[in-house]
Design an enzyme around this catalytic site. Sequence first.
Site, short mmCIF file in Angstrom:
data_model
loop_
_atom_site.label_atom_id
_atom_site.label_comp_id
_atom_site.label_asym_id
_atom_site.label_seq_id
_atom_site.Cartn_x
_atom_site.Cartn_y
_atom_site.Cartn_z
N PHE A 221 0.86 -1.19 0.00
CA PHE A 221 0.00 0.00 0.00
C PHE A 221 0.90 1.24 0.00
CE2 PHE A 221 -1.99 -3.37 2.55
CZ PHE A 221 -3.17 -3.59 1.86
N CYS A 327 -4.97 3.17 10.54
CA CYS A 327 -5.36 4.58 10.66
C CYS A 327 -6.83 4.76 10.97
CB CYS A 327 -4.99 5.34 9.38
SG CYS A 327 -5.79 4.72 7.89
#
Length: 386
Positions: A221, A327
């Site tokens: 990612f 996150c």
Amino acid sequence: MAGLIIAPRARIFHGHEWIYATEIKKAFGNPQPGDVITLKDFRDRPLGSAIYNPQSQIVARRFSRRKQDLDLDFFTRRIQQAIEHRQRRGIDDTLARLVWSESDGIPGLIVDRYGDHLSVQTLTLAMDQRKELIRDALLALLSPKSIVLRNDSPYRKAEGMEPGIEMLHGENPGPFQVRANDLTFEIDLFDGQKTGLYLDQLQSHAEVAKLAKGKRVLDCFTNQGGFALACAKAGAAKVTAVDVSASACEAARKNAEVNGVEIDVIEHNVFDFLKHAKPDYDLIILDPPSFTRNKKTLMDAMRGYKEIHLRSLKLLEKGGILSTFCCSHHASRELYLENIVDASIDAKKSLRLVAEHSQRADHPILLSIPETGYLKGFTAEVIASR
């Protein structure tokens, strides 16, 4: 002034600043969406000033414990205080989040600074209605060349607002370069995906890169190459970066060229890549976008995290390092750590904690508002099974 009377046992009496509909005993004075209102307890004692939006699940957000209005003086004072806080923490305020919503006493306002240019988000109706005042305060304090109103966040829908991007001051600066951690990144505040540089992860980039020298690194990612570039700059033997986005991959390649480092960028779904990858890595970094934006999908998200943790650990031998980040504030530190442990058990690998990571200090955390502390990360080493 119109306002709300708050019911007993509401979270505001325990330090939180949000008021939900179920915590309201009654309203008075006919408050309108976006208004500044007064809060009172069930004994008619004042609790302070808040912004009001009955369309939101969070009906009111307190921003002061006294009577206060959202005028130019307020915004100038609070933003100046936020800047001074970052300066005291040793953050370079020319490349930083200068205002972080509730953490800086301005609910729903986010201001990111990239040199001479600012990226602003107004995520609550009250802030959106006062964006010109916010602009004037920023111009007086910082004299930026441009201010981009980057209101493409899905969180605006919760406040009954439409997403959009527009110029609040100056002209669209187009792509330009900034320096961070001795690396150069291309920024596009108007047309780029999330600007291309995550300010909250700059500290983690440097922390993980310290472990990369001589290692074969896999950055999953990668977005535009933050971790990959930092590891390559730190002397990694080989760096492979994977992302499903073609534009992100192209940006990562361009950033690598600008910085004179070599990384192998692969456009691929990370889940599929890990499934078929060979154990050719010494350090694997997982920094995915949020897998959940609400509690309803939390367990589905944890299954996704478990999958990439398990597949990554199967690729690492003794001495290998896994650095993984989450996150979403809905996934607590304890839940995320438990997820990593469960994956290690299934992979038959023992892990030793090397480092724990959090958002950079320009994203300050209020202890009474756990939602302000959303980013968590762990770096662990695979050790011989005991």
